[in-house]
Motif scaffolding. Sequence first.
Motif, PDB file in Angstrom:
ATOM      1  N   VAL A   1      -7.588  -5.386  -2.997  1.00  0.00           N
ATOM      2  CA  VAL A   1      -8.853  -5.815  -3.586  1.00  0.00           C
ATOM      3  C   VAL A   1      -9.502  -6.836  -2.654  1.00  0.00           C
ATOM      4  CG1 VAL A   1      -9.948  -6.955  -5.560  1.00  0.00           C
ATOM      5  CG2 VAL A   1      -8.029  -5.389  -5.932  1.00  0.00           C
ATOM      6  N   THR A   2      -8.745  -7.860  -2.274  1.00  0.00           N
ATOM      7  CA  THR A   2      -9.231  -8.852  -1.324  1.00  0.00           C
ATOM      8  C   THR A   2      -8.049  -9.547  -0.662  1.00  0.00           C
ATOM      9  OG1 THR A   2     -10.842 -10.630  -0.968  1.00  0.00           O
ATOM     10  CG2 THR A   2      -9.455 -10.802  -2.926  1.00  0.00           C
TER      11      THR A   2
ATOM     12  N   CYS B   1      -2.653  -9.187 -15.489  1.00  0.00           N
ATOM     13  CA  CYS B   1      -2.357  -9.787 -14.183  1.00  0.00           C
ATOM     14  C   CYS B   1      -0.887 -10.171 -14.091  1.00  0.00           C
ATOM     15  CB  CYS B   1      -3.165 -11.071 -13.993  1.00  0.00           C
ATOM     16  SG  CYS B   1      -4.925 -10.866 -14.141  1.00  0.00           S
TER      17      CYS B   1
ATOM     18  N   GLN C   1       0.832  -1.206   0.000  1.00  0.00           N
ATOM     19  CA  GLN C   1       0.000   0.000   0.000  1.00  0.00           C
ATOM     20  C   GLN C   1       0.868   1.258   0.000  1.00  0.00           C
ATOM     21  OE1 GLN C   1      -2.557  -1.014   3.343  1.00  0.00           O
ATOM     22  NE2 GLN C   1      -4.292  -1.296   1.948  1.00  0.00           N
TER      23      GLN C   1
ATOM     24  N   TYR D   1     -10.454 -17.018  -9.571  1.00  0.00           N
ATOM     25  CA  TYR D   1     -10.790 -15.637  -9.224  1.00  0.00           C
ATOM     26  C   TYR D   1     -11.185 -14.848 -10.473  1.00  0.00           C
ATOM     27  CZ  TYR D   1     -10.422 -10.920  -7.400  1.00  0.00           C
ATOM     28  OH  TYR D   1     -10.704  -9.619  -7.053  1.00  0.00           O
TER      29      TYR D   1
ATOM     30  N   HIS E   1     -14.646 -11.984 -13.778  1.00  0.00           N
ATOM     31  CA  HIS E   1     -14.471 -10.844 -14.675  1.00  0.00           C
ATOM     32  C   HIS E   1     -14.842 -11.224 -16.105  1.00  0.00           C
ATOM     33  CE1 HIS E   1     -11.878  -9.914 -11.254  1.00  0.00           C
ATOM     34  NE2 HIS E   1     -12.021  -8.655 -11.583  1.00  0.00           N
TER      35      HIS E   1
ATOM     36  N   VAL F   1      -4.812 -10.010  -3.040  1.00  0.00           N
ATOM     37  CA  VAL F   1      -5.091  -9.587  -4.413  1.00  0.00           C
ATOM     38  C   VAL F   1      -5.065  -8.068  -4.359  1.00  0.00           C
ATOM     39  CG1 VAL F   1      -6.692  -9.618  -6.357  1.00  0.00           C
ATOM     40  CG2 VAL F   1      -6.516 -11.637  -4.857  1.00  0.00           C
ATOM     41  N   MET F   2      -4.163  -7.485  -5.127  1.00  0.00           N
ATOM     42  CA  MET F   2      -3.947  -6.039  -5.114  1.00  0.00           C
ATOM     43  C   MET F   2      -4.139  -5.480  -6.525  1.00  0.00           C
ATOM     44  SD  MET F   2      -2.859  -5.697  -1.867  1.00  0.00           S
ATOM     45  CE  MET F   2      -2.177  -4.044  -1.787  1.00  0.00           C
ATOM     46  N   ARG F   3      -4.408  -4.190  -6.603  1.00  0.00           N
ATOM     47  CA  ARG F   3      -4.499  -3.537  -7.909  1.00  0.00           C
ATOM     48  C   ARG F   3      -3.442  -2.437  -7.960  1.00  0.00           C
ATOM     49  NH1 ARG F   3      -7.926  -4.285 -11.659  1.00  0.00           N
ATOM     50  NH2 ARG F   3      -9.605  -4.991 -10.318  1.00  0.00           N
TER      51      ARG F   3
ATOM     52  N   LEU G   1      -3.781  -6.408 -12.049  1.00  0.00           N
ATOM     53  CA  LEU G   1      -4.181  -7.160 -10.866  1.00  0.00           C
ATOM     54  C   LEU G   1      -2.996  -7.996 -10.408  1.00  0.00           C
ATOM     55  CD1 LEU G   1      -6.903  -7.276  -9.404  1.00  0.00           C
ATOM     56  CD2 LEU G   1      -7.432  -9.318 -10.722  1.00  0.00           C
TER      57      LEU G   1
ATOM     58  N   TYR H   1      -8.094 -14.987  -0.514  1.00  0.00           N
ATOM     59  CA  TYR H   1      -9.078 -15.545  -1.453  1.00  0.00           C
ATOM     60  C   TYR H   1      -8.834 -17.051  -1.566  1.00  0.00           C
ATOM     61  CZ  TYR H   1     -11.664 -16.698  -5.613  1.00  0.00           C
ATOM     62  OH  TYR H   1     -12.537 -17.291  -6.482  1.00  0.00           O
TER      63      TYR H   1
END
Length: 127
Positions: free
Chosen positions: A35-36, A105, A28, A95, A99, A52-54, A60, A39
């Motif tokens: 994102v989550t 990714c 961060q 996952y 989408h 799971v990050m963006r 992703l 998972y």
Amino acid sequence: MPLLNWKRSSVTRQTGAAAEDVALAHLQAAGMALVTRNYRTPGRGGGEIDLVMRAPDGTLLFVEVRARSGAAQGGAAATVGHVKQRRLVHAAQHYLMQHATPPPCRFDVVAIDGDRIEWLRGAFDAG
């Protein structure tokens, strides 16, 4: 489960959660958005993705977090072997079924060896 194994398992989970907290804060701080977390795919033998990050560019990131007390025997990053990679790819595919058009990714590893954090971008690919 014998009491000793339960205690060891509980400590391992706590250590893993703490490592994920450190990795999450590190990512961060670098501009990645959560994102989550944790998972899991359904059923036995499935996989779990720690984070799971963006990225700011929309990519992703499927992030595996590994922690060791030190860098002996290759360190934390060396523990993400072929079997673990295959499980992560499977979980990521599951996952991405959410989408209609999957975004770009990649698979990253955050390796924590003692006080040292290493973010391995594109640590492996789905192939």
